[in-house]
Design a protein around this motif. Structure first.
Motif, PDB file in Angstrom:
ATOM      1  N   VAL A 220      -6.063 -75.706  10.357  1.00 16.06           N
ATOM      2  CA  VAL A 220      -5.365 -75.067   9.754  1.00 16.06           C
ATOM      3  C   VAL A 220      -5.753 -73.869   8.336  1.00 16.06           C
ATOM      4  O   VAL A 220      -5.513 -72.871   8.404  1.00 16.06           O
ATOM      5  N   LEU A 221      -5.882 -74.572   8.072  1.00 17.50           N
ATOM      6  CA  LEU A 221      -6.388 -74.009   6.349  1.00 17.50           C
ATOM      7  C   LEU A 221      -8.045 -73.326   6.509  1.00 17.50           C
ATOM      8  O   LEU A 221      -8.050 -72.350   6.256  1.00 17.50           O
ATOM      9  N   GLN A 222      -8.934 -73.938   7.342  1.00 19.27           N
ATOM     10  CA  GLN A 222     -10.101 -73.143   7.896  1.00 19.27           C
ATOM     11  C   GLN A 222      -9.721 -72.116   8.227  1.00 19.27           C
ATOM     12  O   GLN A 222     -10.682 -70.543   8.174  1.00 19.27           O
ATOM     13  N   ALA A 223      -8.893 -71.935   9.812  1.00 22.61           N
ATOM     14  CA  ALA A 223      -8.802 -70.847  10.013  1.00 22.61           C
ATOM     15  C   ALA A 223      -7.900 -69.471   9.388  1.00 22.61           C
ATOM     16  O   ALA A 223      -7.898 -68.408   8.828  1.00 22.61           O
ATOM     17  N   ALA A 224      -6.710 -69.874   8.100  1.00 23.51           N
ATOM     18  CA  ALA A 224      -6.277 -69.100   7.219  1.00 23.51           C
ATOM     19  C   ALA A 224      -7.059 -68.653   5.820  1.00 23.51           C
ATOM     20  O   ALA A 224      -7.670 -67.479   6.184  1.00 23.51           O
ATOM     21  N   ALA A 225      -8.379 -69.535   6.043  1.00 22.82           N
ATOM     22  CA  ALA A 225      -9.667 -68.933   4.975  1.00 22.82           C
ATOM     23  C   ALA A 225     -10.212 -67.904   5.350  1.00 22.82           C
ATOM     24  O   ALA A 225     -10.417 -66.840   4.797  1.00 22.82           O
ATOM     25  N   ASP A 226     -10.685 -68.230   6.927  1.00 22.42           N
ATOM     26  CA  ASP A 226     -11.616 -67.380   7.529  1.00 22.42           C
ATOM     27  C   ASP A 226     -10.455 -65.812   7.626  1.00 22.42           C
ATOM     28  O   ASP A 226     -11.746 -65.019   7.786  1.00 22.42           O
ATOM     29  N   ALA A 227     -10.164 -65.840   7.627  1.00 19.73           N
ATOM     30  CA  ALA A 227      -8.668 -64.221   7.854  1.00 19.73           C
ATOM     31  C   ALA A 227      -8.475 -64.037   6.655  1.00 19.73           C
ATOM     32  O   ALA A 227      -7.803 -63.224   6.572  1.00 19.73           O
ATOM     33  N   GLY A 228      -8.818 -64.636   5.726  1.00 22.70           N
ATOM     34  CA  GLY A 228      -8.061 -64.305   3.725  1.00 22.70           C
ATOM     35  C   GLY A 228      -6.763 -64.324   3.734  1.00 22.70           C
ATOM     36  O   GLY A 228      -6.366 -64.092   3.152  1.00 22.70           O
ATOM     37  N   LYS A 229      -6.887 -65.305   4.215  1.00 23.16           N
ATOM     38  CA  LYS A 229      -4.722 -65.786   4.301  1.00 23.16           C
ATOM     39  C   LYS A 229      -5.245 -66.649   3.275  1.00 23.16           C
ATOM     40  O   LYS A 229      -6.177 -67.607   2.777  1.00 23.16           O
ATOM     41  N   LEU A 230      -3.548 -67.540   3.714  1.00 23.35           N
ATOM     42  CA  LEU A 230      -3.377 -68.716   2.526  1.00 23.35           C
ATOM     43  C   LEU A 230      -3.049 -69.979   3.194  1.00 23.35           C
ATOM     44  O   LEU A 230      -2.082 -69.526   3.951  1.00 23.35           O
ATOM     45  N   PRO A 243     -11.803 -74.357  -1.833  1.00 21.56           N
ATOM     46  CA  PRO A 243     -11.110 -73.318  -3.471  1.00 21.56           C
ATOM     47  C   PRO A 243     -10.986 -72.001  -3.204  1.00 21.56           C
ATOM     48  O   PRO A 243     -11.619 -71.275  -2.420  1.00 21.56           O
ATOM     49  N   GLY A 244      -9.711 -71.891  -3.892  1.00 20.50           N
ATOM     50  CA  GLY A 244      -9.718 -70.432  -4.045  1.00 20.50           C
ATOM     51  C   GLY A 244      -8.804 -69.431  -2.515  1.00 20.50           C
ATOM     52  O   GLY A 244      -8.463 -68.319  -2.589  1.00 20.50           O
ATOM     53  N   LYS A 245      -8.155 -70.420  -1.545  1.00 18.34           N
ATOM     54  CA  LYS A 245      -8.198 -69.727  -0.332  1.00 18.34           C
ATOM     55  C   LYS A 245      -6.520 -70.959   0.043  1.00 18.34           C
ATOM     56  O   LYS A 245      -5.410 -70.715   0.993  1.00 18.34           O
TER      57      LYS A 245
END
Length: 329
Positions: A220-230, A243-245
């Motif tokens: 979940v965290l990886q997908a959010a980061a890849d999409a520019g979300k948090l 980091p930063g995501k």
């Protein structure tokens, strides 16, 4: 007189050494493994802290399926391990049997209550920490739509979701999209499916996603980061995974439960019964560090701290799905 005092000191030192020598701590993890970056790893960190501070080794074991639970627990008990800590509610049935067969041993279970005279049950007010991160999620959200991805669909995980909804709506979220990963223990260790659920929620407009799903949450965290979300992590401080995501992590101090069980047994202070840990007891909270400090504004942190104080004071009531059997938000 001096000789007597020295003799007493020596005897005390020998007694303490003997006590330390008698302790044979052990921990058994839940499905997902001890390096899941979440719940199990927090338990592992507590055991490691104990070992570092005392020099006392501990045994541990990672089960591969539910069928191994009673066998593994009974083996540790037969070997004289004491205390034995189990990470996870799914250990309850095995512990009911084994603790009765070994009344002289001390056991601790995390996330479930087992009413036995030699068992310490450590449970948490997950809804309180989840309320705080829900509030932060809504304040950080641009769409005012946020997401929640749970692991196994059980009341315990619905506690996380219910508290999150309460905090998010209190801070202006118009919608909280919620999905569970599955209804079997496999739901704790499926990052691919976690990523798929995250993408679906983001397609529906969610731009901050909270994962309470063990190893599945990493996806979940990886997908959010890849999409520019948090993303929002859980149990352990997961801010450093992206980091930063990652806006923050709802920290659940499973490490403290393990550390305290081992330490109390070493010191002869182990007590059975229920330990219920929330914000007031520092059992749950939210993580701030260099990885997320640019994401959480001073206004957001002030709001989080005020909500925390109000929850502790009882000014804000955070609903608990497990006791209410529903989420009223």
């Amino acid at each position: 007189m001096k000789r007597i005092v020295l003799g007493l000191l020596a005897a005390t030192a020998m007694s303490a050494s003997a006590l330390a020598a008698d302790i044979k701590p052990a921990i058994i993890y839940d499905l997902g493994g001890k390096f899941d970056k979440s719940f199990n790893e927090a338990a592992y960190n507590g055991a490691e802290k104990f070992k570092t501070e005392t020099g006392i080794e501990y045994r541990d074991f990672e089960i591969q399926n539910d069928a191994q639970r009673e066998q593994a627990l009974r083996k540790f008990a037969e070997d004289g391990n004491n205390p034995i800590v189990m990470a996870g509610f799914s250990w309850a049935a095995a512990l009911e049997k084994v603790s009765a067969d070994f009344p002289d041993l001390q056991f601790a279970i995390i996330d479930m209550v087992v009413d036995k005279p030699n068992v310490r049950s450590v449970v948490y007010k997950e809804q309180e920490g989840s309320y705080i991160v829900g509030l932060l999620a809504a304040m950080a959200s641009k769409s005012k739509k946020v997401g929640f991805v749970g692991g196994m669909d059980i009341p315990l995980i619905r506690k996380f979701g219910c508290g999150y909804v309460g905090g998010a709506k209190a801070a202006g979220a118009t919608e909280v999209i919620q999905n569970m990963t599955g209804d079997t223990p496999a739901a704790w260790n499926d990052p691919t499916k976690g990523g798929e659920i995250a993408k679906s929620q983001m397609d529906q407009g969610a731009d901050v996603l909270y994962a309470a799903a063990g190893g599945t949450g990493v996806g979940v965290l990886q997908a959010a980061a890849d999409a520019g979300k948090l993303g929002i992590g859980v149990d352990s401080n997961q801010n450093g995974l992206q980091p930063g995501k990652i806006l923050t992590s709802m920290v659940k101090r499973v490490d403290v439960a393990v550390y305290n069980a081992f330490t109390d047994a070493k010191d002869g202070k182990f007590t059975p019964g229920i330990n219920n840990l929330g914000l007031k007891e520092d059992g749950v909270g939210y993580a701030m560090d260099d990885n997320n400090k640019a994401l959480v504004t001073a206004e957001m942190q002030a709001a989080a701290e005020k909500a925390k104080a109000d929850i502790i004071a009882g000014t804000i009531t955070v609903h608990d799905y497990m006791s209410d059997n529903a989420c009223p938000y």
